[in-house]
Scaffold this motif. Sequence first.
Motif, PDB file in Angstrom:
ATOM      1  N   VAL A  47       0.865  -1.188   0.000  1.00 38.96           N
ATOM      2  CA  VAL A  47       0.000   0.000   0.000  1.00 38.96           C
ATOM      3  C   VAL A  47       0.895   1.229   0.000  1.00 38.96           C
ATOM      4  O   VAL A  47       1.894   1.284   0.732  1.00 38.96           O
ATOM      5  CB  VAL A  47      -0.917   0.021   1.250  1.00 38.96           C
ATOM      6  N   GLU A  62      -9.551   3.350   1.757  1.00 35.37           N
ATOM      7  CA  GLU A  62      -9.923   3.866   0.445  1.00 35.37           C
ATOM      8  C   GLU A  62     -10.828   5.086   0.576  1.00 35.37           C
ATOM      9  O   GLU A  62     -10.665   6.077  -0.153  1.00 35.37           O
ATOM     10  CB  GLU A  62     -10.622   2.781  -0.372  1.00 35.37           C
ATOM     11  N   CYS A 107      -8.674   8.027   1.723  1.00 31.30           N
ATOM     12  CA  CYS A 107      -7.791   8.509   0.662  1.00 31.30           C
ATOM     13  C   CYS A 107      -8.566   9.195  -0.454  1.00 31.30           C
ATOM     14  O   CYS A 107      -8.066  10.130  -1.078  1.00 31.30           O
ATOM     15  CB  CYS A 107      -6.964   7.356   0.101  1.00 31.30           C
ATOM     16  N   LYS A 127      -2.158  10.832  -3.810  1.00 31.61           N
ATOM     17  CA  LYS A 127      -1.985   9.562  -4.529  1.00 31.61           C
ATOM     18  C   LYS A 127      -2.269   8.428  -3.563  1.00 31.61           C
ATOM     19  O   LYS A 127      -1.876   8.479  -2.402  1.00 31.61           O
ATOM     20  CB  LYS A 127      -0.566   9.444  -5.088  1.00 31.61           C
ATOM     21  N   TYR A 128      -2.931   7.406  -4.083  1.00 30.39           N
ATOM     22  CA  TYR A 128      -3.287   6.257  -3.248  1.00 30.39           C
ATOM     23  C   TYR A 128      -3.297   5.013  -4.122  1.00 30.39           C
ATOM     24  O   TYR A 128      -3.920   4.998  -5.175  1.00 30.39           O
ATOM     25  CB  TYR A 128      -4.672   6.490  -2.635  1.00 30.39           C
ATOM     26  N   GLU A 129      -2.565   4.004  -3.711  1.00 30.63           N
ATOM     27  CA  GLU A 129      -2.523   2.770  -4.492  1.00 30.63           C
ATOM     28  C   GLU A 129      -2.419   1.571  -3.563  1.00 30.63           C
ATOM     29  O   GLU A 129      -1.510   1.480  -2.734  1.00 30.63           O
ATOM     30  CB  GLU A 129      -1.338   2.780  -5.456  1.00 30.63           C
ATOM     31  N   PHE A 140      -1.715  -2.168  -4.032  1.00 29.61           N
ATOM     32  CA  PHE A 140      -1.246  -3.115  -5.042  1.00 29.61           C
ATOM     33  C   PHE A 140      -0.951  -4.466  -4.380  1.00 29.61           C
ATOM     34  O   PHE A 140       0.139  -4.990  -4.430  1.00 29.61           O
ATOM     35  CB  PHE A 140      -0.026  -2.567  -5.803  1.00 29.61           C
ATOM     36  N   LEU A 192       4.852  -4.334  -8.039  1.00 28.80           N
ATOM     37  CA  LEU A 192       5.469  -3.116  -8.553  1.00 28.80           C
ATOM     38  C   LEU A 192       6.970  -3.176  -8.324  1.00 28.80           C
ATOM     39  O   LEU A 192       7.427  -3.654  -7.283  1.00 28.80           O
ATOM     40  CB  LEU A 192       4.916  -1.872  -7.857  1.00 28.80           C
ATOM     41  N   ASP A 228       9.143   2.167  -9.030  1.00 24.67           N
ATOM     42  CA  ASP A 228       7.854   2.820  -9.241  1.00 24.67           C
ATOM     43  C   ASP A 228       7.413   3.610  -8.016  1.00 24.67           C
ATOM     44  O   ASP A 228       6.652   4.577  -8.129  1.00 24.67           O
ATOM     45  CB  ASP A 228       6.775   1.775  -9.584  1.00 24.67           C
ATOM     46  N   TRP A 273       8.153   8.631  -6.676  1.00 22.48           N
ATOM     47  CA  TRP A 273       7.193   9.505  -6.011  1.00 22.48           C
ATOM     48  C   TRP A 273       7.727  10.092  -4.705  1.00 22.48           C
ATOM     49  O   TRP A 273       7.138  11.037  -4.169  1.00 22.48           O
ATOM     50  CB  TRP A 273       5.904   8.741  -5.711  1.00 22.48           C
TER      51      TRP A 273
END
Length: 284
Positions: A145, A175, A178, A184-186, A188, A193, A197, A201
């Motif tokens: 995350v 979620e 965010c 930015k929120y991911e 994964f 990744l 990547d 950031w």
Amino acid sequence: MIGKYAFAGLVAMVMWLTACTHSGDSISDEPLVRINETILTKGMVYQAIPDGLSKEDSVIFAQDYINRWIRSELMISKADLNLTPEEKNVDQLLEEYRRSLLIHQYQQKLLEQKYSPLITGSEIKEYYTEMVDNFKLSRPIIKGVFVIVPQSAPNINVLKELYRSDDSEDLIKLEAYCFQNAKKYEVFLDHWLVIDDINKWLPEPIDRPERFIKNNTYYHTTDSLYQYYLSIKEYKLSNEVAPVEFVESKIKAILLNKKRLEFIKQLETDLYDEALKNKSITFY
């Protein structure tokens, strides 16, 4: 190649061009550089500058563009003087290249449409198993995350708890948080990744990522504007075998390429037979 005085003029030129876009004025056709009878205008440089660049980056891009234009024009001038008319006649070469490019693009489009959906997961896994030693990682990869929030974001303590959690309900809450507050929120957790990547950031890239990943599950850093949170749930290090899902698209491309020659041969035969049937070919 551009001297210091010319560069100062270039800075002013780019700033003027930027101002034109905001005021709605038309871009000038005023000459900027001339080589023999060929002229590079300010408008031509402006049209070449990508959208979204800062003034500083625009100046750098414009300087490089002008330098490349000058070198190219000087080379073209020399070629024009030193090649014979027969050597300068490239129409046939250009036509052959155009035809080859069109044929390749059409073949590739048909290949992907016809065969790409037919490549099964079992084919991919079989190839992966046979060639597993070819899929060693060159960089670490992670699942987890990653969140970036402004320094002014509310309820930071809640975020600190949620981004570390493995509970599915907490991920839903994360979620929602965010969606309201994050730059930015991911999440994964279902795909990998490359650590690079994430590094791109961060205000400062993670140093010695191999060592870091092995010794840290959570990471938090800040700059003057944002806070950055990273939770690492799984990882693979350099020289370990990449998971099959990480290299799936690469394997699919390899399998497609293996079918390419057979496909092209069959396509040519089908097109020939179709043309004969439709009487599109006339023999004399």
